[in-house]
Design a protein around this motif. Structure first.
Motif, PDB file in Angstrom:
ATOM      1  N   VAL A 103      13.786   5.604  -5.018  1.00  0.00           N
ATOM      2  CA  VAL A 103      12.679   5.857  -4.106  1.00  0.00           C
ATOM      3  C   VAL A 103      12.466   7.357  -3.990  1.00  0.00           C
ATOM      4  O   VAL A 103      13.424   8.122  -3.813  1.00  0.00           O
ATOM      5  CB  VAL A 103      12.981   5.269  -2.707  1.00  0.00           C
ATOM      6  N   ASP A 104      11.224   7.777  -4.077  1.00  0.00           N
ATOM      7  CA  ASP A 104      10.878   9.181  -3.885  1.00  0.00           C
ATOM      8  C   ASP A 104      11.355   9.639  -2.508  1.00  0.00           C
ATOM      9  O   ASP A 104      11.241   8.896  -1.528  1.00  0.00           O
ATOM     10  CB  ASP A 104       9.351   9.340  -4.008  1.00  0.00           C
ATOM     11  N   VAL A 105      11.888  10.839  -2.424  1.00  0.00           N
ATOM     12  CA  VAL A 105      12.411  11.346  -1.149  1.00  0.00           C
ATOM     13  C   VAL A 105      11.334  11.386  -0.064  1.00  0.00           C
ATOM     14  O   VAL A 105      11.649  11.307   1.124  1.00  0.00           O
ATOM     15  CB  VAL A 105      13.075  12.737  -1.281  1.00  0.00           C
ATOM     16  N   ASP A 106      10.069  11.494  -0.459  1.00  0.00           N
ATOM     17  CA  ASP A 106       8.982  11.544   0.516  1.00  0.00           C
ATOM     18  C   ASP A 106       8.486  10.162   0.935  1.00  0.00           C
ATOM     19  O   ASP A 106       7.679  10.046   1.855  1.00  0.00           O
ATOM     20  CB  ASP A 106       7.805  12.350  -0.041  1.00  0.00           C
ATOM     21  N   ASN A 107       8.955   9.113   0.289  1.00  0.00           N
ATOM     22  CA  ASN A 107       8.490   7.757   0.584  1.00  0.00           C
ATOM     23  C   ASN A 107       9.413   7.113   1.629  1.00  0.00           C
ATOM     24  O   ASN A 107      10.199   6.217   1.346  1.00  0.00           O
ATOM     25  CB  ASN A 107       8.442   6.923  -0.697  1.00  0.00           C
ATOM     26  N   VAL A 108       9.274   7.576   2.863  1.00  0.00           N
ATOM     27  CA  VAL A 108      10.142   7.155   3.958  1.00  0.00           C
ATOM     28  C   VAL A 108       9.968   5.667   4.264  1.00  0.00           C
ATOM     29  O   VAL A 108      10.941   4.965   4.554  1.00  0.00           O
ATOM     30  CB  VAL A 108       9.880   8.021   5.219  1.00  0.00           C
TER      31      VAL A 108
END
Length: 193
Positions: A146-151
């Motif tokens: 998961v992308d770090v920005d995709n909380v």
């Protein structure tokens, strides 16, 4: 047990109530094209999924080839039999025999349905109820990057029981830049079927 989720987010119009018992997974059909195009052309979805589609031909190609593209499963996420997203289970074991007992899970959902518990419901269905550790009983590990920005996606995985293992720095090159990704995992021994 019936689960209904009502978003507490403020909204100009009344929030649609989603009965999570109406969320199903099924194969794609060409008749799903208009539904698929809704989320495949959405810029918000494309932020973490890929480039938005610009033609119906791309949607047709997606529907016709999605099942063969993934080694294990790819299912439409449906609400009242309308396709609102997709969930896939795939493995690289054909190319790397040391990863035979491992598969990766990924999912995408139309932005209109974000924050309503639908992605969590679909991941639970794929992992615990229908497919992953029962249909593919040789699997010992599921992974999700998961992308770090995709909380929001990180929360989905945590709710289902995935464990955060760590950050893979500059792990993928996506949309013109290197991105940090978070590795999550769920072991067959982590859940009770």
């Amino acid at each position: 047990m019936e689960e209904t989720f009502i978003s507490s987010k403020p909204c100009a119009k009344e929030e649609e109530i989603i009965d999570l018992n109406q969320i199903t997974l099924r194969s794609f059909n060409l008749s799903d094209l208009d539904d698929v195009m809704v989320w495949q052309t959405d810029e918000k979805v494309a932020k973490f999924w890929g480039e938005p589609y610009t033609s119906k031909d791309q949607g047709i190609n997606f529907i016709e080839n999605i099942e063969s593209e993934y080694l294990l499963q790819c299912k439409a996420i449906c609400h009242n039999d309308h396709v609102i997203g997709c969930i896939k289970l795939f493995s690289s074991s054909l190319h790397d025999k040391s990863r035979y007992k491992c598969a990766e899970i990924g999912y995408v959902l139309a932005s209109k349905y974000w924050g309503k518990g639908i992605a969590t419901c679909a991941v639970k269905q794929m992992v615990m109820v229908t497919f992953a550790f029962s249909e593919f009983s040789y699997l010992e590990r599921l992974e999700a990057l998961v992308d770090v920005d995709n909380v929001g996606s990180q929360r989905v995985l945590e709710k289902v029981g995935f464990q955060k293992e760590g950050v893979l720095r500059k792990y993928v090159f996506f949309k013109g830049k290197s991105r940090d990704m978070i590795m999550f995992s769920l072991l067959s021994t982590d859940i009770q079927l």
